[in-house]
Design an enzyme around this catalytic site. Structure first.
Site, PDB file in Angstrom:
ATOM      1  N   THR A 289       0.848  -1.204   0.000  1.00  0.00           N
ATOM      2  CA  THR A 289       0.000   0.000   0.000  1.00  0.00           C
ATOM      3  C   THR A 289       0.872   1.239   0.000  1.00  0.00           C
ATOM      4  O   THR A 289       2.002   1.227   0.492  1.00  0.00           O
ATOM      5  CB  THR A 289      -0.840   0.132   1.291  1.00  0.00           C
ATOM      6  OG1 THR A 289       0.055   0.156   2.416  1.00  0.00           O
ATOM      7  CG2 THR A 289      -1.857  -0.960   1.419  1.00  0.00           C
ATOM      8  N   ASP A 290       0.311   2.327  -0.494  1.00  0.00           N
ATOM      9  CA  ASP A 290       0.892   3.608  -0.149  1.00  0.00           C
ATOM     10  C   ASP A 290       0.630   3.770   1.353  1.00  0.00           C
ATOM     11  O   ASP A 290      -0.210   3.066   1.931  1.00  0.00           O
ATOM     12  CB  ASP A 290       0.265   4.737  -0.970  1.00  0.00           C
ATOM     13  CG  ASP A 290       1.187   5.960  -1.057  1.00  0.00           C
ATOM     14  OD1 ASP A 290       2.069   6.107  -0.174  1.00  0.00           O
ATOM     15  OD2 ASP A 290       1.026   6.761  -1.979  1.00  0.00           O
ATOM     16  N   TRP A 291       1.372   4.679   1.978  1.00  0.00           N
ATOM     17  CA  TRP A 291       1.323   4.784   3.436  1.00  0.00           C
ATOM     18  C   TRP A 291      -0.087   5.168   3.917  1.00  0.00           C
ATOM     19  O   TRP A 291      -0.586   6.238   3.611  1.00  0.00           O
ATOM     20  CB  TRP A 291       2.378   5.787   3.907  1.00  0.00           C
ATOM     21  CG  TRP A 291       3.703   5.167   4.227  1.00  0.00           C
ATOM     22  CD1 TRP A 291       4.495   5.482   5.295  1.00  0.00           C
ATOM     23  CD2 TRP A 291       4.409   4.127   3.509  1.00  0.00           C
ATOM     24  NE1 TRP A 291       5.632   4.685   5.285  1.00  0.00           N
ATOM     25  CE2 TRP A 291       5.608   3.857   4.219  1.00  0.00           C
ATOM     26  CE3 TRP A 291       4.147   3.376   2.372  1.00  0.00           C
ATOM     27  CZ2 TRP A 291       6.526   2.881   3.810  1.00  0.00           C
ATOM     28  CZ3 TRP A 291       5.064   2.411   1.954  1.00  0.00           C
ATOM     29  CH2 TRP A 291       6.225   2.178   2.673  1.00  0.00           C
TER      30      TRP A 291
END
Ligand SMILES: *[C@@H]1O[C@H](CO)[C@@H](O)[C@H](O)[C@H]1NC(C)=O
Ligand SMILES: *[C@@H]1O[C@H](CO)[C@@H](O)[C@H](O)[C@H]1NC(C)=O
Ligand SMILES: *[C@@H]1O[C@H](CO)[C@@H](O)[C@H](O)[C@H]1NC(C)=O
Ligand SMILES: *[C@@H]1O[C@H](CO)[C@@H](O)[C@H](O)[C@H]1NC(C)=O
Ligand SMILES: *[C@@H]1O[C@H](CO)[C@@H](O)[C@H](O)[C@H]1NC(C)=O
Ligand SMILES: *[C@@H]1O[C@H](CO)[C@@H](O)[C@H](O)[C@H]1NC(C)=O
Ligand SMILES: *[C@@H]1O[C@H](CO)[C@@H](O)[C@H](O)[C@H]1NC(C)=O
Ligand SMILES: *[C@@H]1O[C@H](CO)[C@@H](O)[C@H](O)[C@H]1NC(C)=O
Ligand SMILES: *[C@@H]1O[C@H](CO)[C@@H](O)[C@H](O)[C@H]1NC(C)=O
Ligand SMILES: *[C@@H]1O[C@H](CO)[C@@H](O)[C@H](O)[C@H]1NC(C)=O
Ligand SMILES: CC(=O)N[C@H]1CO[C@H](CO)[C@@H](O)[C@@H]1O
Length: 797
Positions: A289-291
């Site tokens: 995931t992106d953060w």
């Protein structure tokens, strides 16, 4: 999940059948497609999640990973799929398996350099690499940058970025990617992934996919992220295109984006992850995931997500305990959990990280100001590459009567806030800070996590010193900055030039005897907010004020994205203009080499510079409107007609077209040859046949070869980028399908050749779900920009 229900009610859906456990992942809101509406609402279910193929170049790593993961308990397998609080400068660290001595992985930003630490290089940014149109250089930049990640004990570099692709002209992160053109972007990401990974570090190609704007990229309170609604043909021909090249290069990781696609979050969209990425493109690595981009638990794992970052505040719980519970209670197959771990561990083997890898995050404490051992990650061999990558992204667009290069001028004036080194201080960024906070007095940290209800606008220009990088997590800062003014002073020392400078005033005094007035301005952009305009009045007035009193005004713009210049470009006193993009730490050194002719400019615009903002079909980010206030919709109704494809279609004359850039010499093109490759070619490829990394293997069969001769007809040795455009029957009039950068001595010539592969000549057929060659005549063009194409030919299929 409230959002999902609301979405459904709003879109008046008839519930589609969803399989057990998938409800959250589906978010399926059926489209309300009417004759006058182009709204897509649905992302079809694609299950189960394909296991790592483990074929071709991955076979060995796959076998080793399967063996190691087989020794792990379910708890250990789950443990390595999530982030733990770090004490190092890593942006994220996965769990480890101490019992088997598996160390866990350090992940760190970005594709433009090692972030937030000391003794690393500040490389040129993505847009600058795009402007270089140089495959070799992209590879070398990536290789030496990858080496720096490795020396610091980083397993996974969070880059390169090829999304956003620049759909929205004012997009805040467009500068992190190479170009608005999918082909150019694909060619350069291929080299970048190869480079990073051949240095022993996993590349994370991001952001998958259609993260085309910063506005509403994350949910804010009750408002969901923007949904990028993309039809299947546009998805394949535009947004997915460069990702296919990244997968073809073997990218070990893909980062999914914050936004929704067809109303389903990227991190839980099974059509995207299981379908397009893991089935159609045969992706071997892991999806992270992106953060903070995860929005559901088991459903995201089922949809194809393999790793969640950054910490225990995620939907799989601390140590991903919910994954093992889900396996035990039957809502997830054990094989899915195993595949997640296998993909992660296989990337580690694939990059050779099982042997002689430095200690995780070594010499890179979370707080760089704390006492720590110095680990100098810079390879001395890389210095000329840092400079070369800074040089080749400079694009000269105006040069009246050879005003450039300068030749031992008697008196020069240097003007503009962008000429000196940043006037504030470099005290060392803390991890988690935006590295250029000190530089710009601008803090995008709060926006970074998307928790703010409003997004503070970014300043249109960075007034406190020269701009070498954009802002946010893709910012790259090295150990020093060579500022234009400093480098010019040094050149003045060699030439015996008198220098006057004023980098503060908006209306500086110009000595009437000045031979050349060098004005430095910039255009800032950052992760967090989108830009508010493609120009700013302050910088434009500065240029005009100097030009009012100087008949030889030379403007250099450090632009983190498209910058319009029609406000003053026709002023006859503006004699030369350079788009200098984001060169990184060697900015001034590179500028001087270009301005004084030690190097002929060889960059080309990786986007179109319009005469007016209104000429871009998508200028501003989509806003929540009407009934979709809480579920903002971005309908990509322009399809593949983005940037020059749209200008060409509408016959809009740009100020400077895509691919344009001047040199200190002149080139002529001749002797076009267009030939089909030997062997009969079928126009049809059965979908699903022989998939390797990047898609069906035969998509890369060479179907035609084009050659031409480029003559350097001037008196300066220089590089030229020969460009090949193809008009596919039924498609845009021209699309970039080849480029070759060649170095040619004055008076010499070089033959350039371009291989056209099946995919280059095909259209995506939604019905066939396959790339299909078109029957008929293809126009073929070769020249020096998208509108300067002296050679034309045809190909017939
Ligand atoms: C669906 O389309 C119809 C016809 O254009 C329109 O009246 C209706 O408001 C639309 N509904 C939604 C939810 O968009
Ligand atoms: C998005 O919706 C369009 C139109 O219904 C469809 O063709 C496409 O496959 C969908 N893509 C994804 C990723 O859901
Ligand atoms: C999970 O990872 C953490 C962090 O590396 C580690 O401390 C812990 O021992 C691991 N748990 C297991 C079960 O291996
Ligand atoms: C790229 O590399 C090839 C092979 O090493 C070389 O022939 C070519 O000149 C290089 N081109 C540039 C622009 O560096
Ligand atoms: C499951 O996830 C929830 C958060 O979504 C968390 O509160 C809980 O601790 C998790 N359970 C385990 C065993 O990890
Ligand atoms: C199984 O466990 C998962 C994770 O804790 C949970 O989300 C799900 O509701 C459980 N399903 C059943 C049928 O108990
Ligand atoms: C360029 O130089 C020529 C010859 O000196 C001169 O006639 C012409 O006016 C110049 N053009 C501009 C735009 O300065
Ligand atoms: C320049 O720095 C000052 C503080 O020294 C800050 O207040 C200002 O916002 C900065 N300007 C820009 C445009 O970043
Ligand atoms: C150009 O510069 C000269 C001074 O060198 C000035 O007299 C003239 O007005 C300027 N022209 C314009 C269009 O600014
Ligand atoms: C674009 O055109 C509009 C309308 O003619 C004008 O108001 C605006 O100033 C122009 N913008 C630029 C950057 O030239
Ligand atoms: C800032 C500056 O030097 N401005 C001068 C420009 O030239 C005009 C006359 O041509 C002067 O009046 C300005 O003072």
């Amino acid at each position: 999940m409230v959002a999902v229900k609301m979405m459904r009610q709003l879109a008046q859906v008839t519930a589609t059948a969803v399989l057990v456990g998938e409800a959250a992942a589906q978010n399926s809101a059926q489209a309300n497609i009417t004759s006058d509406s182009y709204f897509y609402g649905q992302s079809p279910p694609v299950y189960p999640s394909p296991q790592q193929p483990g074929i071709g170049p991955w076979a060995d790593a796959h076998t080793k990973a399967v063996a190691l993961v087989a020794q792990m308990t379910p708890e250990e397998r789950a443990n390595i799929t999530v982030g733990f609080t770090t004490t190092t400068g890593c942006s994220g660290e996965t769990g480890s398996v101490p019992r088997l001595n598996w160390p866990g992985l350090c992940l760190l930003d970005s594709g433009n350099g090692v972030r937030n630490t000391d003794f690393v290089n500040g490389w040129s940014s993505g847009i600058h690499v795009g402007a270089s149109f140089n495959r070799n250089l992209s590879y070398e930049r990536a290789f030496y940058m990858g080496g720096e990640f490795k020396t610091k004990g980083v397993h996974v570099a969070l880059g390169p970025a090829i999304g956003p692709l620049g759909r929205v002209a004012e997009g805040g992160r467009n500068w992190e990617g190479f170009s608005v053109d999918p082909y150019l972007s694909g060619q350069l990401v291929y080299e970048s992934v190869k480079g990073i990974q051949e240095a022993g570090v996993t590349a994370t190609t991001k952001h998958f996919i259609a993260n085309e704007q910063e506005l509403n990229r994350n949910p804010i309170r009750e408002v969901a992220s923007l949904s990028s609604n993309i039809d299947d043909k546009t998805m394949h021909e535009t947004y997915l295109w460069p990702f296919a090249d990244a997968v073809r290069a073997g990218t070990g990781a893909i980062m999914c984006s914050y936004n929704r696609i067809n109303n389903s979050y990227a991190s839980q969209n099974s059509k995207l992850l299981n379908g397009l990425l893991k089935t159609e493109l045969g992706f071997e690595g892991f999806v992270v995931t992106d953060w903070g981009a995860q929005h559901t638990g088991i459903a995201s794992a089922l949809a194809g997500l393999d790793m969640v970052m950054p910490n225990s505040r995620n939907y799989w719980g601390p140590n991903a305990g919910n994954l093992t519970i889900a396996v035990n209670n039957g809502s997830m197959e054990d094989s899915r959990l195993t595949d997640m771990a296998v993909r992660i561990v296989a990337s580690w083997y694939q990059m050779g990280q099982d042997e002689d890898f430095p200690e995780l995050g070594v010499g890179m404490p979370r707080n760089i100001l704390a006492p720590h051992a110095i680990v100098d990650a810079r390879n001395p061999v890389a210095s000329p590459i840092v400079l070369r990558s800074a040089l080749e992204g400079h694009v000269l667009v105006k040069n009246v009567n050879n005003t450039l290069p300068l030749n031992k001028p008697k008196i020069i004036g240097v003007f503009g806030y962008d000429a000196p080194a940043p006037s504030r201080y470099n005290v060392g960024a803390q991890s988690g800070d935006t590295p250029n906070r000190w530089q710009f007095g601008y803090d995008s940290v709060l926006n970074y996590l998307g928790f703010l209800s409003t997004t503070a606008p970014a300043p249109p220009f960075a007034a406190n010193g020269t701009l070498t990088s954009g802002g946010g997590s893709g910012a790259a800062l090295g150990a020093y900055i060579s500022a234009p003014l400093d480098a010019i002073q040094q050149q003045a020392y060699l030439d015996g030039t008198q220098v006057y400078w004023d980098t503060i005033s908006a209306n500086p005094l110009v000595n009437g005897a000045t031979d050349a007035c060098l004005v430095f301005i910039n255009a800032f952009a950052s992760e967090g907010p989108d830009r508010t305009a493609l120009y700013d009045d302050y910088s434009d007035a500065l240029v005009q004020n100097v030009a009012a009193n100087c008949s030889n005004t030379i403007v250099t713009i450090h632009n983190a994205g498209i910058r319009l210049i029609d406000q003053w470009i026709e002023n006859p006193n503006v004699t030369a203009v350079i788009f200098a993009h984001l060169p990184g730490q060697d900015s001034g050194r590179a500028a001087v080499q270009i301005l004084y002719g030690l190097e002929s400019p060889s960059g080309k615009l990786p986007y179109t510079v319009a005469k007016n903002e209104s000429d871009y079909n998508v200028l501003k980010p989509d806003q929540p409107t009407g009934q979709y206030q809480r579920f903002p919709q971005g309908d990509f109704i322009e399809g593949v007609y983005h940037d020059y494809r749209d200008f060409d279609r509408k016959n809009i004359t740009p100020r400077y077209e895509f691919g344009f850039g001047l040199s200190y010499t002149t080139f002529e093109f001749a002797d076009l040859s267009v030939a089909k490759a030997d062997g009969a070619v079928s126009t049809y490829l059965p979908p699903g046949s022989n998939i390797i990394e990047g898609g069906v293997a035969s998509l890369h069969d060479v179907l035609a070869r084009v050659t031409a001769v480029v003559h350097n007809t001037g008196d300066v040795d220089a590089m030229e980028v020969a460009q090949l455009y193809v008009g596919i029957p039924g498609g845009p009039v021209r699309q970039l399908r080849g480029f070759e950068k060649v170095s040619i001595a004055a008076g010499d010539s070089a033959t350039v050749s371009f291989d056209l592969v099946r995919k280059d000549l095909s259209e995506w057929s939604v019905e066939e779900q396959s790339w299909v060659l078109q029957e008929g005549n293809y126009n073929v063009y070769v020249g020096s920009s998208s509108r300067d194409l002296p050679l034309t030919g045809t190909l017939t299929f």
